[in-house]
Design an enzyme around this catalytic site. Structure first.
Site, PDB file in Angstrom:
ATOM      1  N   GLU A  89       4.155   8.272   8.369  1.00 33.61           N
ATOM      2  CA  GLU A  89       4.118   7.420   9.546  1.00 33.61           C
ATOM      3  C   GLU A  89       5.498   6.833   9.839  1.00 33.61           C
ATOM      4  O   GLU A  89       6.442   6.985   9.051  1.00 33.61           O
ATOM      5  CB  GLU A  89       3.096   6.291   9.365  1.00 33.61           C
ATOM      6  CG  GLU A  89       3.358   5.400   8.168  1.00 33.61           C
ATOM      7  CD  GLU A  89       2.199   4.456   7.865  1.00 33.61           C
ATOM      8  OE1 GLU A  89       1.170   4.509   8.546  1.00 33.61           O
ATOM      9  OE2 GLU A  89       2.339   3.660   6.912  1.00 33.61           O
TER      10      GLU A  89
ATOM     11  N   GLN B 158       0.824  -1.209   0.000  1.00 30.10           N
ATOM     12  CA  GLN B 158       0.000   0.000   0.000  1.00 30.10           C
ATOM     13  C   GLN B 158       0.853   1.251   0.000  1.00 30.10           C
ATOM     14  O   GLN B 158       2.078   1.202   0.170  1.00 30.10           O
ATOM     15  CB  GLN B 158      -0.942  -0.008   1.205  1.00 30.10           C
ATOM     16  CG  GLN B 158      -0.274  -0.302   2.535  1.00 30.10           C
ATOM     17  CD  GLN B 158      -1.274  -0.548   3.642  1.00 30.10           C
ATOM     18  OE1 GLN B 158      -1.294   0.182   4.625  1.00 30.10           O
ATOM     19  NE2 GLN B 158      -2.101  -1.588   3.501  1.00 30.10           N
TER      20      GLN B 158
ATOM     21  N   ARG C  28      -4.596   0.626  -1.579  1.00 25.96           N
ATOM     22  CA  ARG C  28      -4.133  -0.761  -1.649  1.00 25.96           C
ATOM     23  C   ARG C  28      -3.674  -1.046  -3.073  1.00 25.96           C
ATOM     24  O   ARG C  28      -4.444  -0.940  -4.031  1.00 25.96           O
ATOM     25  CB  ARG C  28      -5.259  -1.712  -1.236  1.00 25.96           C
ATOM     26  CG  ARG C  28      -4.806  -3.151  -1.033  1.00 25.96           C
ATOM     27  CD  ARG C  28      -5.964  -4.067  -0.638  1.00 25.96           C
ATOM     28  NE  ARG C  28      -6.635  -3.609   0.562  1.00 25.96           N
ATOM     29  CZ  ARG C  28      -7.875  -3.131   0.605  1.00 25.96           C
ATOM     30  NH1 ARG C  28      -8.600  -3.051  -0.498  1.00 25.96           N
ATOM     31  NH2 ARG C  28      -8.407  -2.738   1.733  1.00 25.96           N
TER      32      ARG C  28
ATOM     33  N   HIS D 231       0.316   5.763   0.954  1.00 25.12           N
ATOM     34  CA  HIS D 231      -0.564   6.808   1.473  1.00 25.12           C
ATOM     35  C   HIS D 231      -0.270   8.126   0.761  1.00 25.12           C
ATOM     36  O   HIS D 231       0.888   8.414   0.428  1.00 25.12           O
ATOM     37  CB  HIS D 231      -0.360   6.989   2.978  1.00 25.12           C
ATOM     38  CG  HIS D 231      -0.456   5.711   3.747  1.00 25.12           C
ATOM     39  ND1 HIS D 231      -1.609   4.954   3.788  1.00 25.12           N
ATOM     40  CD2 HIS D 231       0.449   5.038   4.498  1.00 25.12           C
ATOM     41  CE1 HIS D 231      -1.401   3.879   4.538  1.00 25.12           C
ATOM     42  NE2 HIS D 231      -0.162   3.912   4.970  1.00 25.12           N
TER      43      HIS D 231
ATOM     44  N   HIS E 139       4.887   0.284   0.791  1.00 24.98           N
ATOM     45  CA  HIS E 139       5.299  -0.517   1.945  1.00 24.98           C
ATOM     46  C   HIS E 139       4.310  -1.651   2.211  1.00 24.98           C
ATOM     47  O   HIS E 139       3.180  -1.632   1.747  1.00 24.98           O
ATOM     48  CB  HIS E 139       5.415   0.363   3.197  1.00 24.98           C
ATOM     49  CG  HIS E 139       4.137   1.050   3.566  1.00 24.98           C
ATOM     50  ND1 HIS E 139       3.797   2.298   3.061  1.00 24.98           N
ATOM     51  CD2 HIS E 139       3.109   0.687   4.374  1.00 24.98           C
ATOM     52  CE1 HIS E 139       2.630   2.659   3.557  1.00 24.98           C
ATOM     53  NE2 HIS E 139       2.186   1.697   4.356  1.00 24.98           N
TER      54      HIS E 139
END
Length: 322
Positions: A118, A99, A196, A101, A176
Site C-alpha cells: 500500500e 501492524q 495487529r 500485512h 507501520h
C-alpha cells in the site's frame, strides 16, 4: 463505458475523527468516521455505482459485466473478476495499532488471498501529528517478540512528523502505524488482511484488550532497515509527478491550475483519480463529462483513450493505475 462514481462506504470506529464527512461534503450527522472506502471489491464492503446505466451495481458485478473493458486485457487475465485495488480515506483521532500485512505468497498460503502492499498520501495533518514506518535499527524475530511483550517495540521503529503532501510507500512486510491527527488517502491491493502487532495496551469499555497477532506477524515482517522510509518528490505544477511505481500500482500527483489532457491510448488499465483539493471538470474521448470536487474518487474504464482535466481555479488529484 463511462467514468464511475461510487457511494462511499463509511466506517465508524472508536479511533475515528471528524474530518471525512466535511472533506467529502456529505450532509450526514455521523460521528467517529475513521474510514471512507472509496473503491472496494472486498466482501462485506463492496462499492456501489452511484449513477449512470450501471447505477446500483456493486463493483464485483461491474467487473463481471464489463470484464477486460473495465480492467484491461492483461489485468482481467491476471485478476479475473476481482478488482485489484482498494482506495480509502483514513482519519485517525487516536493512534492506530502497530501492524503489518503479509506478502502475496504468505497471504495465499494462509488466507487464499492477495497480500497487501500500500501507499499513504497525507491529505492533512494536525500540528505535531506523526506516523511510524519501518525499523530504526536491526531487530531479530526473537527480539521483536520480546519487545512486544515488554512494551518497547516502538523504541526501534522509525517515527515521522508529517504534513500535507507527505508520501509513504509500504510494501508488504513493513511494520507501520498511523498516528493521531493524520488524515490520509490510502491506495492498496485488494486485501483486508492485517496482523495487529501492538495496541499500546488499550482496553475497551469492558476492560478487554484487542486481539494481537504477534506470532503470525513474526513471519510476515520484513526486518530490513532503511535510512529513510519517506518518499521524496519534487512538486511541479501542471504536469504529473510520479510518487510510487510498483507491480501493484503506479500513482502520480497532479497539482494544476491549467488544462491538461492525459493520453491513455497505450495503457491497458483502468485509471483512478482521487481529488485531494479543489475541483475540476473531466471530459473523456467519448465526450463523457463529470464534475469532481475534493473528497471524490473517479474510476475510468480501461477503454478510455484520453481524459482532459479542466481545473476550477486549482485542483490537486492523485492518479492511479496498474
Amino acid at each position: 463505458m463511462y467514468p464511475f462514481k461510487f457511494e462511499p462506504i463509511l466506517k465508524q470506529v472508536l479511533w475515528g475523527g471528524d474530518k471525512i464527512i466535511p472533506f467529502k461534503h456529505l450532509e450526514l450527522d455521523m460521528k467517529g468516521v475513521g474510514e471512507s472506502w472509496e473503491i472496494s471489491g472486498v466482501p462485506g464492503s463492496k462499492s456501489v455505482v452511484k449513477s449512470g446505466p450501471d447505477k446500483g451495481l456493486t463493483l464485483p458485478e461491474l467487473v463481471r459485466r464489463h470484464r477486460e473493458e473495465l480492467l484491461g486485457e492483461a489485468h482481467y487475465a491476471r485478476f479475473g473478476t476481482t478488482f485489484p485495488l482498494l482506495i480509502k480515506f483514513i482519519d485517525a483521532r487516536q493512534d492506530l495499532s502497530l501492524q503489518v500485512h503479509p506478502s502475496d505468497i504468505l497471504a495465499k498460503k494462509r488466507h487464499n488471498s492477495m497480500g497487501k502492499t500500500e501507499m499513504w498520501y497525507v491529505v492533512d495533518a494536525d500540528p505535531g501529528a506523526k506516523l511510524m514506518s519501518g525499523f530504526s535499527e536491526e531487530v531479530t524475530p526473537k527480539e521483536y517478540k520480546e519487545r512486544v511483550q515488554n512494551d518497547t517495540l516502538t523504541e526501534v521503529l522509525q517515527s515521522y512528523e508529517v504534513s500535507k503532501g507527505d508520501v509513504f510507500f509500504l510494501p508488504a512486510g513493513r511494520i507501520h502505524s498511523i498516528g493521531a491527527g493524520c488524515f490520509i488517502a490510502e491506495i492498496q491491493q485488494t486485501s483486508d488482511i492485517t496482523y495487529r502487532i501492538y495496541d499500546f495496551n488499550r482496553t475497551d469499555d469492558k476492560g478487554n484488550k484487542r486481539e494481537l497477532h504477534t506470532e503470525l506477524a513474526k513471519e510476515a515482517i520484513d526486518y530490513a532497515v532503511l535510512d529513510d522510509y519517506r518518499t521524496h518528490y519534487d512538486e511541479v505544477a501542471n504536469e504529473p509527478v510520479e510518487l510510487v511505481a510498483c507491480s501493484y500500482f503506479t500513482t502520480s500527483v497532479y497539482d494544476m491550475d491549467e488544462e491538461i489532457t492525459c493520453d491513455y491510448s497505450e495503457l491497458d488499465s483502468f485509471v483512478i483519480f482521487i481529488c485531494i483539493e479543489g475541483g475540476c471538470r473531466m471530459i473523456d474521448n467519448k465526450g463523457n463529462e463529470i464534475t469532481v470536487s475534493a473528497g471524490e474518487t473517479i474510476l475510468y474504464p480501461a477503454v478510455t483513450q484520453e481524459v482532459t482535466i479542466i481545473p476550477d481555479g486549482k485542483v490537486k488529484l492523485l492518479e492511479t493505475y496498474i
